[in-house]
Design a protein around this motif. Structure first.
Motif, PDB file in Angstrom:
ATOM      1  N   GLU A 119       0.833  -1.212   0.000  1.00 27.00           N
ATOM      2  CA  GLU A 119       0.000   0.000   0.000  1.00 27.00           C
ATOM      3  C   GLU A 119       0.864   1.256   0.000  1.00 27.00           C
ATOM      4  O   GLU A 119       0.577   2.231  -0.705  1.00 27.00           O
ATOM      5  CB  GLU A 119      -0.910  -0.016   1.228  1.00 27.00           C
ATOM      6  CG  GLU A 119      -1.858   1.160   1.293  1.00 27.00           C
ATOM      7  CD  GLU A 119      -2.809   1.069   2.470  1.00 27.00           C
ATOM      8  OE1 GLU A 119      -3.466   2.079   2.774  1.00 27.00           O
ATOM      9  OE2 GLU A 119      -2.884  -0.014   3.091  1.00 27.00           O
ATOM     10  N   LEU A 120       1.940   1.242   0.774  1.00 25.19           N
ATOM     11  CA  LEU A 120       2.810   2.416   0.874  1.00 25.19           C
ATOM     12  C   LEU A 120       3.453   2.750  -0.471  1.00 25.19           C
ATOM     13  O   LEU A 120       3.553   3.925  -0.850  1.00 25.19           O
ATOM     14  CB  LEU A 120       3.889   2.158   1.925  1.00 25.19           C
ATOM     15  CG  LEU A 120       4.905   3.290   2.154  1.00 25.19           C
ATOM     16  CD1 LEU A 120       4.209   4.518   2.734  1.00 25.19           C
ATOM     17  CD2 LEU A 120       6.024   2.819   3.078  1.00 25.19           C
ATOM     18  N   PRO A 133       8.157   6.691  -1.242  1.00 28.34           N
ATOM     19  CA  PRO A 133       7.972   6.742   0.215  1.00 28.34           C
ATOM     20  C   PRO A 133       9.218   7.207   0.964  1.00 28.34           C
ATOM     21  O   PRO A 133      10.350   6.889   0.588  1.00 28.34           O
ATOM     22  CB  PRO A 133       7.627   5.292   0.566  1.00 28.34           C
ATOM     23  CG  PRO A 133       7.050   4.727  -0.686  1.00 28.34           C
ATOM     24  CD  PRO A 133       7.792   5.378  -1.798  1.00 28.34           C
ATOM     25  N   ALA A 134       9.004   7.946   2.030  1.00 27.71           N
ATOM     26  CA  ALA A 134      10.099   8.415   2.881  1.00 27.71           C
ATOM     27  C   ALA A 134      10.613   7.279   3.750  1.00 27.71           C
ATOM     28  O   ALA A 134       9.887   6.322   4.049  1.00 27.71           O
ATOM     29  CB  ALA A 134       9.615   9.562   3.765  1.00 27.71           C
ATOM     30  N   ASP A 135      11.870   7.369   4.159  1.00 25.37           N
ATOM     31  CA  ASP A 135      12.483   6.327   4.982  1.00 25.37           C
ATOM     32  C   ASP A 135      11.673   6.073   6.255  1.00 25.37           C
ATOM     33  O   ASP A 135      11.492   4.928   6.667  1.00 25.37           O
ATOM     34  CB  ASP A 135      13.914   6.718   5.351  1.00 25.37           C
ATOM     35  CG  ASP A 135      14.856   6.702   4.165  1.00 25.37           C
ATOM     36  OD1 ASP A 135      14.468   6.155   3.114  1.00 25.37           O
ATOM     37  OD2 ASP A 135      15.979   7.226   4.290  1.00 25.37           O
ATOM     38  N   ALA A 136      11.206   7.131   6.879  1.00 20.02           N
ATOM     39  CA  ALA A 136      10.456   6.981   8.119  1.00 20.02           C
ATOM     40  C   ALA A 136       9.160   6.215   7.899  1.00 20.02           C
ATOM     41  O   ALA A 136       8.752   5.388   8.736  1.00 20.02           O
ATOM     42  CB  ALA A 136      10.160   8.353   8.716  1.00 20.02           C
ATOM     43  N   LEU A 142       7.257  -1.378   8.098  1.00 18.80           N
ATOM     44  CA  LEU A 142       7.969  -2.614   8.427  1.00 18.80           C
ATOM     45  C   LEU A 142       7.592  -3.154   9.807  1.00 18.80           C
ATOM     46  O   LEU A 142       7.743  -4.348  10.066  1.00 18.80           O
ATOM     47  CB  LEU A 142       9.480  -2.388   8.361  1.00 18.80           C
ATOM     48  CG  LEU A 142      10.101  -2.398   6.957  1.00 18.80           C
ATOM     49  CD1 LEU A 142      11.550  -1.927   7.013  1.00 18.80           C
ATOM     50  CD2 LEU A 142      10.021  -3.802   6.348  1.00 18.80           C
ATOM     51  N   SER A 143       7.099  -2.295  10.693  1.00 19.90           N
ATOM     52  CA  SER A 143       6.714  -2.756  12.024  1.00 19.90           C
ATOM     53  C   SER A 143       5.513  -3.696  11.980  1.00 19.90           C
ATOM     54  O   SER A 143       5.258  -4.420  12.940  1.00 19.90           O
ATOM     55  CB  SER A 143       6.399  -1.563  12.929  1.00 19.90           C
ATOM     56  OG  SER A 143       5.232  -0.880  12.488  1.00 19.90           O
ATOM     57  N   SER A 144       4.778  -3.691  10.864  1.00 23.22           N
ATOM     58  CA  SER A 144       3.619  -4.580  10.696  1.00 23.22           C
ATOM     59  C   SER A 144       3.898  -5.670   9.664  1.00 23.22           C
ATOM     60  O   SER A 144       2.969  -6.253   9.104  1.00 23.22           O
ATOM     61  CB  SER A 144       2.384  -3.769  10.285  1.00 23.22           C
ATOM     62  OG  SER A 144       2.001  -2.870  11.310  1.00 23.22           O
ATOM     63  N   LYS A 264      12.741  -7.312   4.012  1.00 23.74           N
ATOM     64  CA  LYS A 264      13.792  -6.934   4.959  1.00 23.74           C
ATOM     65  C   LYS A 264      14.101  -5.434   4.873  1.00 23.74           C
ATOM     66  O   LYS A 264      14.295  -4.768   5.883  1.00 23.74           O
ATOM     67  CB  LYS A 264      15.058  -7.753   4.700  1.00 23.74           C
ATOM     68  CG  LYS A 264      14.891  -9.249   4.980  1.00 23.74           C
ATOM     69  CD  LYS A 264      16.195  -9.969   4.776  1.00 23.74           C
ATOM     70  CE  LYS A 264      16.075 -11.443   5.156  1.00 23.74           C
ATOM     71  NZ  LYS A 264      15.101 -12.160   4.322  1.00 23.74           N
ATOM     72  N   THR A 265      14.153  -4.905   3.657  1.00 22.74           N
ATOM     73  CA  THR A 265      14.470  -3.490   3.477  1.00 22.74           C
ATOM     74  C   THR A 265      13.224  -2.624   3.361  1.00 22.74           C
ATOM     75  O   THR A 265      13.290  -1.405   3.552  1.00 22.74           O
ATOM     76  CB  THR A 265      15.322  -3.286   2.220  1.00 22.74           C
ATOM     77  OG1 THR A 265      14.539  -3.623   1.056  1.00 22.74           O
ATOM     78  CG2 THR A 265      16.574  -4.160   2.252  1.00 22.74           C
ATOM     79  N   GLY A 266      12.106  -3.249   2.987  1.00 16.81           N
ATOM     80  CA  GLY A 266      10.885  -2.483   2.759  1.00 16.81           C
ATOM     81  C   GLY A 266      10.874  -1.775   1.427  1.00 16.81           C
ATOM     82  O   GLY A 266      10.008  -0.934   1.169  1.00 16.81           O
TER      83      GLY A 266
END
Length: 341
Positions: A119-120, A133-136, A142-144, A264-266
């Motif tokens: 989605e991001l 997308p921004a790194d943040a 990635l937390s989900s 792993k990296t998103g």
């Protein structure tokens, strides 16, 4: 992205298995946000009964596995705010068990909790103006992500729990394969021993076609906007899935972003492998492994394929040879599957 299989005629007739001219029933339609095609061959086939049975099977699969249906079993689980173990169907448990197996063997590269990253990154209602997308934001998504940490499956009790209420499951990389296998089982239950079932480019084939020949399937060259053959393989009682990144991507500021994401990296994959085809005992495992192998890329993927004796065919861009230059590599098991073809 799923590649459309290309049926190819065999050059040698291997002998007809039927006492009389076989009947051929061809059925097609839409399911799981894509199309399906079924070819059944036999004697005294009841086309209406087969169509009804197949439609019923696909409706059941969608009711359990579809991320497009907000009322499906997987959508209901994803939408739940509970972290308690939830009862799930045997079919859902079977698919999750297979997903966990591929997740474990790929060290997390195959992951059914990638939804927040998908989605991001905007696959697919994305417009060229959407920013990268921004790194943040990637770190937050990635937390989900991470099915081994966030999901707990009890296949015996048929329960599934999530440790974080926001976690969802996306089965798009394995559910079509399961659906194909379910349709194949429906055909076998109806007494059909020779068939080809395809959904969204994944397929399973058994027996022979109406000319008494092996089912022969073409693997596409990874060229967007064209349909030409890279290779032809013969299948018998096998699943086959191809996954590629050359039709679903976007470019921004001269950088190409694939729709295949690294959990792993998103971020989208950056290697040069553009297409992977996997042969397996069933379509569900071929489906999952094709996605995993494309995410891993040729170098890591081939090593894993040899370790687990997987039949895998890689097509990678030859960056030294021009825009349409490719390098092909296959595992030992894929070579064995080709035989003399």
């Amino acid at each position: 992205m799923r590649l459309t299989p290309v049926l190819a005629l065999a050059t040698l007739v291997s002998g007809c298995l039927f006492d009389k001219e076989p009947e051929v029933v061809r059925l097609s339609g839409e399911t799981m946000g894509t199309t399906f095609n079924v070819t059944a061959i036999g004697e005294d086939l009841d086309e209406t009964a087969l169509a009804t049975a197949i439609e019923g099977t696909l409706a059941e699969v969608n009711a359990k596995m579809s991320n497009w249906d907000p009322n499906s079993e997987v959508s209901t689980f994803s939408a739940s705010n509970s972290t308690d173990p939830m009862p799930i169907s045997g079919e859902f448990a079977l698919v999750m068990t297979a997903a966990n197996e591929v997740h474990q063997k790929t060290d997390g590269t195959f992951d059914v909790t990638l939804g927040p990253l998908i989605e991001l990154w905007g696959f697919g209602p994305r417009t060229p103006e959407d920013p990268v997308p921004a790194d943040a934001d990637i770190q937050a998504a990635l937390s989900s992500v991470g099915q081994d940490k966030l999901l707990t499956l009890d296949p015996e009790a048929k329960t599934l729990a999530k440790s974080n209420a926001s976690v969802g499951i996306n089965l798009s990389a394995i559910a079509k394969g399961y659906g194909i296998d379910a349709v194949a089982e429906t055909l076998r239950d109806a007494g059909v021993d020779d068939y080809l079932v395809e959904i969204g480019g994944d397929l399973v084939a058994k027996g022979q076609n109406d000319k008494g020949e092996d089912w022969r399937i073409g693997i596409e060259k990874p060229e967007a906007g064209a349909q030409s053959l890279q290779l032809i393989v013969s299948l018998d009682d096998q699943g086959m899935a191809s996954s590629g990144d050359y039709k679903n991507f976007f470019e921004q500021d001269g950088v190409r972003y694939s729709h295949i994401l690294d959990p792993k990296t998103g971020r989208p994959i950056t290697h040069h492998t553009t297409s992977v085809t996997v042969l397996a005992d069933n379509a569900m495992m071929a489906d999952a492994w094709a996605t995993a192998m494309l995410a891993l890329g040729q170098e890591k993927g081939l090593e894993l394929a040899e370790q687990h004796k997987l039949a895998v065919y890689f097509i990678s861009r030859d960056v030294t040879g021009g825009e349409d230059a490719y390098i092909t590599v296959h595992s030992t098991a894929f070579k064995d599957a080709l035989g003399t073809n």
